[in-house]
Design a protein around this motif. Structure first.
Motif, PDB file in Angstrom:
ATOM      1  N   UNK A   7      15.872  -3.054  11.489  1.00  0.00           N
ATOM      2  CA  UNK A   7      17.081  -3.363  12.030  1.00  0.00           C
ATOM      3  C   UNK A   7      16.965  -4.376  13.359  1.00  0.00           C
ATOM      4  N   UNK A   8      15.686  -4.197  14.038  1.00  0.00           N
ATOM      5  CA  UNK A   8      15.691  -5.283  15.093  1.00  0.00           C
ATOM      6  C   UNK A   8      15.381  -6.546  14.480  1.00  0.00           C
ATOM      7  N   UNK A   9      14.790  -6.596  13.423  1.00  0.00           N
ATOM      8  CA  UNK A   9      14.130  -7.779  12.676  1.00  0.00           C
ATOM      9  C   UNK A   9      15.745  -8.385  12.054  1.00  0.00           C
ATOM     10  N   UNK A  10      16.585  -7.649  11.780  1.00  0.00           N
ATOM     11  CA  UNK A  10      17.821  -7.999  11.061  1.00  0.00           C
ATOM     12  C   UNK A  10      18.782  -8.466  12.344  1.00  0.00           C
ATOM     13  N   UNK A  11      18.367  -8.514  13.617  1.00  0.00           N
ATOM     14  CA  UNK A  11      18.987  -9.020  14.884  1.00  0.00           C
ATOM     15  C   UNK A  11      20.442  -8.740  14.849  1.00  0.00           C
ATOM     16  N   UNK A  12      20.752  -7.423  14.226  1.00  0.00           N
ATOM     17  CA  UNK A  12      22.278  -7.085  14.418  1.00  0.00           C
ATOM     18  C   UNK A  12      22.966  -8.098  13.668  1.00  0.00           C
ATOM     19  N   UNK A  13      22.585  -8.642  12.659  1.00  0.00           N
ATOM     20  CA  UNK A  13      23.406  -9.537  11.798  1.00  0.00           C
ATOM     21  C   UNK A  13      23.990  -8.864  10.725  1.00  0.00           C
ATOM     22  N   UNK A  14      24.800  -9.168   9.552  1.00  0.00           N
ATOM     23  CA  UNK A  14      25.458  -8.547   8.674  1.00  0.00           C
ATOM     24  C   UNK A  14      24.238  -8.282   7.495  1.00  0.00           C
ATOM     25  N   UNK A  15      24.425  -7.010   7.134  1.00  0.00           N
ATOM     26  CA  UNK A  15      23.332  -6.354   6.468  1.00  0.00           C
ATOM     27  C   UNK A  15      24.147  -6.137   4.783  1.00  0.00           C
ATOM     28  N   UNK A  16      23.652  -6.028   3.821  1.00  0.00           N
ATOM     29  CA  UNK A  16      23.901  -5.912   2.483  1.00  0.00           C
ATOM     30  C   UNK A  16      23.186  -4.763   1.999  1.00  0.00           C
ATOM     31  N   UNK A  17      23.816  -3.724   1.694  1.00  0.00           N
ATOM     32  CA  UNK A  17      23.140  -2.259   1.339  1.00  0.00           C
ATOM     33  C   UNK A  17      23.432  -2.659  -0.218  1.00  0.00           C
ATOM     34  N   UNK A  18      22.125  -2.855  -0.923  1.00  0.00           N
ATOM     35  CA  UNK A  18      22.541  -2.856  -2.453  1.00  0.00           C
ATOM     36  C   UNK A  18      21.993  -1.813  -3.137  1.00  0.00           C
ATOM     37  N   UNK A  19      22.582  -1.634  -3.916  1.00  0.00           N
ATOM     38  CA  UNK A  19      22.190  -0.520  -4.998  1.00  0.00           C
ATOM     39  C   UNK A  19      21.522  -1.288  -6.400  1.00  0.00           C
ATOM     40  N   UNK A  20      20.947  -0.500  -7.219  1.00  0.00           N
ATOM     41  CA  UNK A  20      20.495  -1.072  -8.556  1.00  0.00           C
ATOM     42  C   UNK A  20      21.892  -1.149  -9.396  1.00  0.00           C
ATOM     43  N   UNK A  21      21.632  -2.027 -10.499  1.00  0.00           N
ATOM     44  CA  UNK A  21      22.582  -2.220 -11.343  1.00  0.00           C
ATOM     45  C   UNK A  21      23.100  -1.102 -12.120  1.00  0.00           C
ATOM     46  N   UNK A  22      24.143  -1.323 -12.461  1.00  0.00           N
ATOM     47  CA  UNK A  22      24.884   0.115 -12.972  1.00  0.00           C
ATOM     48  C   UNK A  22      24.711   1.428 -12.036  1.00  0.00           C
ATOM     49  N   UNK A  23      25.185   0.869 -11.015  1.00  0.00           N
ATOM     50  CA  UNK A  23      24.898   2.225  -9.986  1.00  0.00           C
ATOM     51  C   UNK A  23      25.407   3.491 -10.348  1.00  0.00           C
ATOM     52  N   UNK A  24      24.634   4.684 -10.013  1.00  0.00           N
ATOM     53  CA  UNK A  24      25.036   5.702 -10.392  1.00  0.00           C
ATOM     54  C   UNK A  24      25.319   6.755  -9.264  1.00  0.00           C
ATOM     55  N   UNK A  25      25.699   7.917  -9.334  1.00  0.00           N
ATOM     56  CA  UNK A  25      26.130   8.706  -8.071  1.00  0.00           C
ATOM     57  C   UNK A  25      25.286   8.754  -7.010  1.00  0.00           C
ATOM     58  N   UNK A  26      23.855   8.845  -7.004  1.00  0.00           N
ATOM     59  CA  UNK A  26      22.986   8.715  -6.068  1.00  0.00           C
ATOM     60  C   UNK A  26      22.881   7.638  -5.351  1.00  0.00           C
ATOM     61  N   UNK A  75      23.362 -14.720   0.005  1.00  0.00           N
ATOM     62  CA  UNK A  75      23.137 -15.767   1.087  1.00  0.00           C
ATOM     63  C   UNK A  75      24.222 -15.329   2.309  1.00  0.00           C
ATOM     64  N   UNK A  76      25.072 -14.781   2.152  1.00  0.00           N
ATOM     65  CA  UNK A  76      26.244 -14.152   3.102  1.00  0.00           C
ATOM     66  C   UNK A  76      25.672 -13.223   4.106  1.00  0.00           C
ATOM     67  N   UNK A  77      24.409 -12.797   3.611  1.00  0.00           N
ATOM     68  CA  UNK A  77      24.103 -11.551   4.684  1.00  0.00           C
ATOM     69  C   UNK A  77      22.547 -12.080   5.392  1.00  0.00           C
ATOM     70  N   UNK A  78      22.353 -11.241   6.244  1.00  0.00           N
ATOM     71  CA  UNK A  78      21.253 -11.614   7.103  1.00  0.00           C
ATOM     72  C   UNK A  78      19.834 -10.722   6.840  1.00  0.00           C
ATOM     73  N   UNK A  79      20.387  -9.559   6.287  1.00  0.00           N
ATOM     74  CA  UNK A  79      19.082  -8.851   5.845  1.00  0.00           C
ATOM     75  C   UNK A  79      19.616  -7.877   4.521  1.00  0.00           C
ATOM     76  N   UNK A  80      18.985  -7.134   3.864  1.00  0.00           N
ATOM     77  CA  UNK A  80      19.095  -6.375   2.940  1.00  0.00           C
ATOM     78  C   UNK A  80      18.470  -5.174   2.717  1.00  0.00           C
ATOM     79  N   UNK A  81      19.190  -4.103   2.530  1.00  0.00           N
ATOM     80  CA  UNK A  81      18.647  -2.679   2.171  1.00  0.00           C
ATOM     81  C   UNK A  81      18.804  -2.281   0.700  1.00  0.00           C
ATOM     82  N   UNK A  82      17.748  -2.057   0.321  1.00  0.00           N
ATOM     83  CA  UNK A  82      17.904  -1.779  -1.364  1.00  0.00           C
ATOM     84  C   UNK A  82      17.606  -0.259  -1.707  1.00  0.00           C
TER      85      UNK A  82
END
Length: 127
Positions: free
Chosen positions: A8-27, A72-79
């Motif tokens: 989170x420090x490296x992301x510099x409080x920018x906009x973060x994408x929380x990305x699931x896998x394709x065909x996201x399931x309940x978990x 490209x619209x995000x500063x960091x990504x959580x997969x």
């Protein structure tokens, strides 16, 4: 949790994408919603589509998300619930070549094709 704080420090409080896998399931969608409640300035992204059950959960709990987000619209990504490019379809290839900080939270085994560096990963096969 120290690795997540470092991310989170490296992301510099920018906009973060929380990305699931394709065909996201309940978990995947539920995990994304929990992370979004902690990480402000974040958006949940789904490559492709939600599966039927996840769509029902998303609608019932009003979990806002974007299908096929533009990284490209995000500063960091959580997969979440994955850590390999192929699980994110075309977005995975873009992530693989991206210089953005990527953090992975997953319960699948580590592979050579991991998107996130080991220092920015929480991977627990028995979770």
């Amino acid at each position: 949790m120290n690795s997540f704080r470092k991310f989170l420090e490296k992301a510099k409080k920018g906009k973060i994408l929380i990305l699931t896998h394709r065909a996201a399931d309940i978990d995947a969608i539920a995990s994304a919603a929990v992370i979004q409640s902690i990480v402000k300035k974040s958006v949940i992204g789904i490559p492709g589509y939600l599966n039927t059950e996840a769509k029902i959960v998303s609608e019932k709990f009003q979990i806002q998300h974007v299908i096929n987000p533009l990284i490209e619209e995000f500063d960091a990504v959580i997969v979440l619930d994955f850590n390999t490019p192929k699980m994110a379809d075309s977005i995975g290839g873009l992530l693989k070549n991206s210089k953005k900080p990527i953090f992975a939270i997953d319960h699948h085994s580590s592979t050579k094709e991991q998107l996130a560096k080991k220092e920015f990963s929480i991977i627990n096969k028995i979770a």
